[in-house]
Design a protein around this motif. Structure first.
Motif, PDB file in Angstrom:
ATOM      1  N   MET A 133      10.238 -48.887 -53.252  1.00 57.32           N
ATOM      2  CA  MET A 133      10.171 -47.745 -54.169  1.00 57.32           C
ATOM      3  C   MET A 133      11.523 -47.048 -54.248  1.00 57.32           C
ATOM      4  SD  MET A 133       8.535 -45.837 -56.216  1.00 57.32           S
ATOM      5  CE  MET A 133       7.015 -44.962 -56.255  1.00 57.32           C
ATOM      6  N   ASP A 134      12.164 -46.861 -53.101  1.00 55.44           N
ATOM      7  CA  ASP A 134      13.490 -46.248 -53.058  1.00 55.44           C
ATOM      8  C   ASP A 134      14.490 -47.085 -53.859  1.00 55.44           C
ATOM      9  OD1 ASP A 134      15.259 -44.226 -52.147  1.00 55.44           O
ATOM     10  OD2 ASP A 134      16.011 -45.580 -50.586  1.00 55.44           O
ATOM     11  N   PHE A 135      14.437 -48.405 -53.680  1.00 56.67           N
ATOM     12  CA  PHE A 135      15.317 -49.320 -54.402  1.00 56.67           C
ATOM     13  C   PHE A 135      15.048 -49.256 -55.905  1.00 56.67           C
ATOM     14  CE2 PHE A 135      16.077 -53.563 -56.211  1.00 56.67           C
ATOM     15  CZ  PHE A 135      17.429 -53.707 -55.923  1.00 56.67           C
ATOM     16  N   ALA A 136      13.773 -49.213 -56.291  1.00 56.84           N
ATOM     17  CA  ALA A 136      13.410 -49.175 -57.712  1.00 56.84           C
ATOM     18  C   ALA A 136      13.965 -47.937 -58.391  1.00 56.84           C
ATOM     19  CB  ALA A 136      11.892 -49.224 -57.867  1.00 56.84           C
ATOM     20  N   VAL A 137      13.895 -46.799 -57.704  1.00 56.60           N
ATOM     21  CA  VAL A 137      14.401 -45.556 -58.293  1.00 56.60           C
ATOM     22  C   VAL A 137      15.922 -45.603 -58.397  1.00 56.60           C
ATOM     23  CG1 VAL A 137      14.632 -43.073 -57.906  1.00 56.60           C
ATOM     24  CG2 VAL A 137      12.426 -44.180 -57.588  1.00 56.60           C
ATOM     25  N   LYS A 138      16.590 -46.129 -57.372  1.00 57.24           N
ATOM     26  CA  LYS A 138      18.056 -46.157 -57.382  1.00 57.24           C
ATOM     27  C   LYS A 138      18.623 -47.150 -58.387  1.00 57.24           C
ATOM     28  CE  LYS A 138      18.752 -44.413 -52.752  1.00 57.24           C
ATOM     29  NZ  LYS A 138      19.157 -44.680 -51.385  1.00 57.24           N
ATOM     30  N   LEU A 144       9.275 -52.660 -60.891  1.00 59.62           N
ATOM     31  CA  LEU A 144       9.068 -52.476 -59.457  1.00 59.62           C
ATOM     32  C   LEU A 144       8.548 -51.068 -59.159  1.00 59.62           C
ATOM     33  CD1 LEU A 144       9.336 -53.717 -56.639  1.00 59.62           C
ATOM     34  CD2 LEU A 144      11.709 -52.920 -56.587  1.00 59.62           C
ATOM     35  N   PHE A 145       9.071 -50.069 -59.870  1.00 60.44           N
ATOM     36  CA  PHE A 145       8.607 -48.689 -59.726  1.00 60.44           C
ATOM     37  C   PHE A 145       7.115 -48.592 -60.038  1.00 60.44           C
ATOM     38  CE2 PHE A 145       7.885 -44.513 -61.774  1.00 60.44           C
ATOM     39  CZ  PHE A 145       8.260 -43.676 -60.736  1.00 60.44           C
ATOM     40  N   LEU A 168      -1.476 -40.319 -58.258  1.00 59.01           N
ATOM     41  CA  LEU A 168      -0.916 -41.654 -58.466  1.00 59.01           C
ATOM     42  C   LEU A 168      -1.858 -42.547 -59.263  1.00 59.01           C
ATOM     43  CD1 LEU A 168       0.908 -42.519 -55.123  1.00 59.01           C
ATOM     44  CD2 LEU A 168       1.913 -42.242 -57.375  1.00 59.01           C
ATOM     45  N   THR A 169      -3.160 -42.369 -59.080  1.00 54.98           N
ATOM     46  CA  THR A 169      -4.127 -43.146 -59.859  1.00 54.98           C
ATOM     47  C   THR A 169      -3.973 -42.830 -61.345  1.00 54.98           C
ATOM     48  OG1 THR A 169      -5.653 -43.098 -57.999  1.00 54.98           O
ATOM     49  CG2 THR A 169      -6.571 -43.677 -60.131  1.00 54.98           C
ATOM     50  N   TRP A 170      -3.879 -41.529 -61.659  1.00 55.65           N
ATOM     51  CA  TRP A 170      -3.672 -41.130 -63.057  1.00 55.65           C
ATOM     52  C   TRP A 170      -2.320 -41.633 -63.567  1.00 55.65           C
ATOM     53  CZ3 TRP A 170       0.208 -38.343 -65.296  1.00 55.65           C
ATOM     54  CH2 TRP A 170       0.023 -38.010 -66.644  1.00 55.65           C
ATOM     55  N   PHE A 171      -1.265 -41.483 -62.741  1.00 49.37           N
ATOM     56  CA  PHE A 171       0.081 -41.879 -63.144  1.00 49.37           C
ATOM     57  C   PHE A 171       0.161 -43.386 -63.379  1.00 49.37           C
ATOM     58  CE2 PHE A 171       4.735 -42.433 -62.084  1.00 49.37           C
ATOM     59  CZ  PHE A 171       5.195 -41.806 -63.222  1.00 49.37           C
ATOM     60  N   LYS A 190      13.566 -47.531 -69.524  1.00 52.52           N
ATOM     61  CA  LYS A 190      14.358 -48.626 -68.957  1.00 52.52           C
ATOM     62  C   LYS A 190      15.858 -48.388 -69.076  1.00 52.52           C
ATOM     63  CE  LYS A 190      10.885 -52.203 -69.333  1.00 52.52           C
ATOM     64  NZ  LYS A 190      10.475 -53.475 -69.902  1.00 52.52           N
ATOM     65  N   LEU A 191      16.259 -47.461 -69.938  1.00 54.10           N
ATOM     66  CA  LEU A 191      17.676 -47.135 -70.068  1.00 54.10           C
ATOM     67  C   LEU A 191      18.179 -46.229 -68.946  1.00 54.10           C
ATOM     68  CD1 LEU A 191      18.068 -46.563 -73.905  1.00 54.10           C
ATOM     69  CD2 LEU A 191      18.989 -48.439 -72.541  1.00 54.10           C
ATOM     70  N   GLY A 192      17.279 -45.682 -68.153  1.00 55.92           N
ATOM     71  CA  GLY A 192      17.732 -44.862 -67.031  1.00 55.92           C
ATOM     72  C   GLY A 192      16.918 -43.629 -66.746  1.00 55.92           C
ATOM     73  N   ALA A 193      15.708 -43.572 -67.234  1.00 52.39           N
ATOM     74  CA  ALA A 193      14.902 -42.360 -67.070  1.00 52.39           C
ATOM     75  C   ALA A 193      14.444 -42.136 -65.633  1.00 52.39           C
ATOM     76  CB  ALA A 193      13.709 -42.378 -68.002  1.00 52.39           C
ATOM     77  N   ILE A 194      14.269 -43.206 -64.849  1.00 53.10           N
ATOM     78  CA  ILE A 194      13.761 -43.006 -63.488  1.00 53.10           C
ATOM     79  C   ILE A 194      14.859 -43.075 -62.436  1.00 53.10           C
ATOM     80  CG2 ILE A 194      11.475 -43.883 -64.060  1.00 53.10           C
ATOM     81  CD1 ILE A 194      12.263 -46.441 -62.474  1.00 53.10           C
ATOM     82  N   ALA A 195      16.067 -43.444 -62.826  1.00 52.90           N
ATOM     83  CA  ALA A 195      17.128 -43.641 -61.838  1.00 52.90           C
ATOM     84  C   ALA A 195      17.667 -42.315 -61.329  1.00 52.90           C
ATOM     85  CB  ALA A 195      18.278 -44.459 -62.426  1.00 52.90           C
TER      86      ALA A 195
END
Length: 197
Positions: A133-138, A144-145, A168-171, A190-195
């Protein structure tokens, strides 16, 4: 993350491992186990997980006595580049070793090393989930997130994080249906919203 580890490993010796290894002292131990000291909790979890992985791999080597491609691994150590790593990971001997090790982990999950081995391997699996999860966010890896969020629901529910599990179930349902509810939003994500920059 630290709170979950603290709850899951309560009474299992995790706190004692941290103190004996010099990763924590009695003053900061409570903050590590409660998750208030996030950086220390993550560092401690990485160190303990790596130690457990090495111990398990040594037991695997002793019991299974697999063929180890020493020459390939030494070449990778002397020239660690993305190209050499990719070529090393295509080696059939190394792939067989990795496959055998994963099969051995399945044996341990089924009780080959007893209930203690099953518990610590489950702790390692949950730690890997946190690291992914940490890797997916970075790295802004949305797939993966999405996967990690779905896999963490049960973990939170089991260790008294019912509100996290409910959210998390709702998310997870929201992320699964994002193309229907918000067309084209996935492209922006995918352009960078979660990074994290």
């Amino acid at each position: 993350m630290g709170r979950l580890t603290g709850r899951k490993c309560l009474g299992a010796g995790y706190a004692e491992i941290l103190i004996e290894a010099g990763l924590a002292n009695s003053g900061c131990l409570k903050n590590i186990l409660s998750g208030k000291s996030y950086a220390k909790a993550l560092f401690s979890l990485k160190a303990v997980t790596e130690a457990l992985e090495r111990l398990l791999f040594n037991v695997f080597l002793e019991e299974e006595k697999p063929d180890i491609p020493y020459e390939i691994l030494f070449n990778l150590l002397h020239s660690c580049t993305p190209e050499s790593l990719n070529s090393t990971l295509k080696d059939p001997t190394l792939l067989k070793l990795i496959g055998d090790y994963l099969q051995y982990q399945d044996k341990v999950c089924r009780g080959h090393l007893g209930k203690t081995g099953m518990f610590w391997l489950s702790m390692m699996d949950h730690a890997r989930l946190v690291f992914m999860m940490d890797f997916a966010v970075k790295t802004n890896n949305f797939e993966l997130f999405h996967h990690c969020n779905g896999a963490m629901e049960d973990l939170f529910f089991a260790y008294d994080g019912h509100n996290y599990a409910r959210y998390l179930t709702w998310f997870e349902a929201f992320l699964t249906n994002i193309d229907l509810s918000h067309p084209d939003a996935l492209d922006y994500i995918k352009l960078g919203a979660i990074a994290v920059a």
